[in-house]
Write a protein that holds these residues in place. Structure first.
Motif, short mmCIF file in Angstrom:
data_model
loop_
_atom_site.label_atom_id
_atom_site.label_comp_id
_atom_site.label_asym_id
_atom_site.label_seq_id
_atom_site.Cartn_x
_atom_site.Cartn_y
_atom_site.Cartn_z
N SER A 34 63.28 42.41 79.39
CA SER A 34 64.69 42.00 79.35
C SER A 34 65.51 43.11 79.99
N GLY A 35 66.71 42.76 80.37
CA GLY A 35 67.58 43.74 80.99
C GLY A 35 68.81 43.07 81.57
N THR A 36 69.43 43.76 82.49
CA THR A 36 70.57 43.22 83.22
C THR A 36 70.35 43.45 84.70
N ILE A 37 70.96 42.59 85.50
CA ILE A 37 70.90 42.73 86.94
C ILE A 37 72.29 42.43 87.48
N GLU A 38 72.69 43.16 88.50
CA GLU A 38 74.00 42.93 89.10
C GLU A 38 73.84 42.02 90.31
N VAL A 39 74.64 40.97 90.33
CA VAL A 39 74.68 40.04 91.45
C VAL A 39 76.12 39.95 91.90
N ASP A 40 76.38 40.49 93.09
CA ASP A 40 77.74 40.56 93.61
C ASP A 40 78.58 41.34 92.59
N THR A 41 79.55 40.72 91.96
CA THR A 41 80.40 41.42 91.00
C THR A 41 80.05 41.07 89.55
N MET A 42 78.97 40.29 89.37
CA MET A 42 78.59 39.85 88.02
C MET A 42 77.40 40.67 87.52
N ARG A 54 77.29 29.22 91.13
CA ARG A 54 76.66 30.50 91.47
C ARG A 54 75.19 30.55 91.05
N HIS A 55 74.67 29.45 90.50
CA HIS A 55 73.28 29.43 90.05
C HIS A 55 72.30 29.78 91.17
N ARG A 56 72.48 29.20 92.33
CA ARG A 56 71.54 29.44 93.43
C ARG A 56 71.51 30.93 93.81
N GLU A 57 72.68 31.50 93.97
CA GLU A 57 72.79 32.92 94.34
C GLU A 57 72.13 33.82 93.29
N VAL A 58 72.41 33.55 92.03
CA VAL A 58 71.85 34.37 90.95
C VAL A 58 70.34 34.15 90.85
N ALA A 59 69.90 32.90 90.97
CA ALA A 59 68.47 32.61 90.89
C ALA A 59 67.70 33.29 92.02
N GLU A 60 68.25 33.26 93.22
CA GLU A 60 67.58 33.93 94.36
C GLU A 60 67.40 35.42 94.08
N ARG A 61 68.39 36.04 93.49
CA ARG A 61 68.31 37.47 93.18
C ARG A 61 67.28 37.74 92.08
N LEU A 62 67.27 36.88 91.05
CA LEU A 62 66.34 37.06 89.95
C LEU A 62 64.90 36.79 90.37
N MET A 63 64.68 35.90 91.32
CA MET A 63 63.32 35.58 91.77
C MET A 63 62.81 36.54 92.84
N ALA A 64 63.69 37.33 93.43
CA ALA A 64 63.30 38.20 94.54
C ALA A 64 62.28 39.25 94.11
N TYR A 65 61.39 39.62 95.05
CA TYR A 65 60.39 40.66 94.79
C TYR A 65 61.05 41.96 94.37
N ASP A 66 62.19 42.28 94.97
CA ASP A 66 62.88 43.52 94.62
C ASP A 66 63.88 43.31 93.48
N GLY A 67 63.86 42.13 92.88
CA GLY A 67 64.70 41.83 91.73
C GLY A 67 63.84 41.83 90.48
N VAL A 68 63.84 40.73 89.77
CA VAL A 68 63.06 40.60 88.54
C VAL A 68 61.70 39.96 88.84
N PHE A 69 61.58 39.26 89.95
CA PHE A 69 60.35 38.63 90.42
C PHE A 69 59.87 37.56 89.45
N GLY A 70 60.68 36.52 89.29
CA GLY A 70 60.29 35.39 88.48
C GLY A 70 59.92 34.22 89.37
N GLU A 71 59.20 33.26 88.81
CA GLU A 71 58.83 32.06 89.56
C GLU A 71 59.89 30.97 89.46
N GLN A 72 60.68 31.01 88.41
CA GLN A 72 61.73 30.02 88.20
C GLN A 72 62.81 30.64 87.33
N VAL A 73 64.01 30.07 87.44
CA VAL A 73 65.15 30.60 86.70
C VAL A 73 65.85 29.47 85.97
N GLY A 74 66.10 29.71 84.69
CA GLY A 74 66.89 28.79 83.88
C GLY A 74 68.13 29.52 83.38
#
Length: 153
Positions: A2-10, A35-55
């Motif tokens: 668990s943690g936090t990730i910054e996406v743009d200003t969020m 903003r779901h698509r933008e946030v999901a792309e960041r969370l799924m990215a290899y240099d992000g959290v690297f998930g297969e899907q985002v809810g």
């Protein structure tokens, strides 16, 4: 994880779970749907959290529901539903050995979804109702010059 990730200003609080070895990231902070698509792309990215899907966890409209799970594409996801139900059971202070029925609103399902959760030490065993598909369509796709029959659900 668990943690936090910054996406743009969020700054988004998240948890990464592995229901049936399917890395699922749940955004616990309310994220506007546009903003779901933008946030999901960041969370799924290899240099992000690297998930297969985002809810995305949202407040439910139905007062009987524990929460609403909105998948990025508006689809239904049984794995993410089980992950959220287990997480909410732990968050409610239930402990290993306890069983509970969690009711969720889930994208892609018209009715409330029942998830049976049995908490274990650091894990959970879950069973989820699967809604019937809206449609199943047979298509023929060409892949490297070969025709492949596929079902679209």
């Amino acid at each position: 994880m668990s943690g936090t990730i910054e996406v743009d200003t969020m700054e988004i609080k998240f948890v990464k779970l592995s229901p049936t070895q399917n890395m699922t990231v749940l955004a616990e902070d309310i994220v506007p749907r546009e903003r779901h698509r933008e946030v999901a792309e960041r969370l799924m990215a290899y240099d992000g959290v690297f998930g297969e899907q985002v809810g995305f966890v949202e407040k439910p409209r139905n007062p009987a529901a524990w929460a609403r799970l909105q998948m990025m594409g508006g689809e239904f996801c049984g794995n993410a539903s089980m992950a959220l139900a287990a997480l909410l059971a732990w968050d409610r202070g239930l402990s290993a050995g306890q069983r509970v029925e969690a009711l969720l609103e889930v994208s892609g399902a018209e009715d409330l979804l029942s998830v049976d959760v049995l908490l274990k030490d650091g894990a959970a065993a879950c069973a989820v109702e699967m809604p019937l598909p809206e449609s199943i369509e047979e298509l023929t796709l060409s892949l490297d010059g070969q025709d492949c029959q596929v079902a679209v659900v």
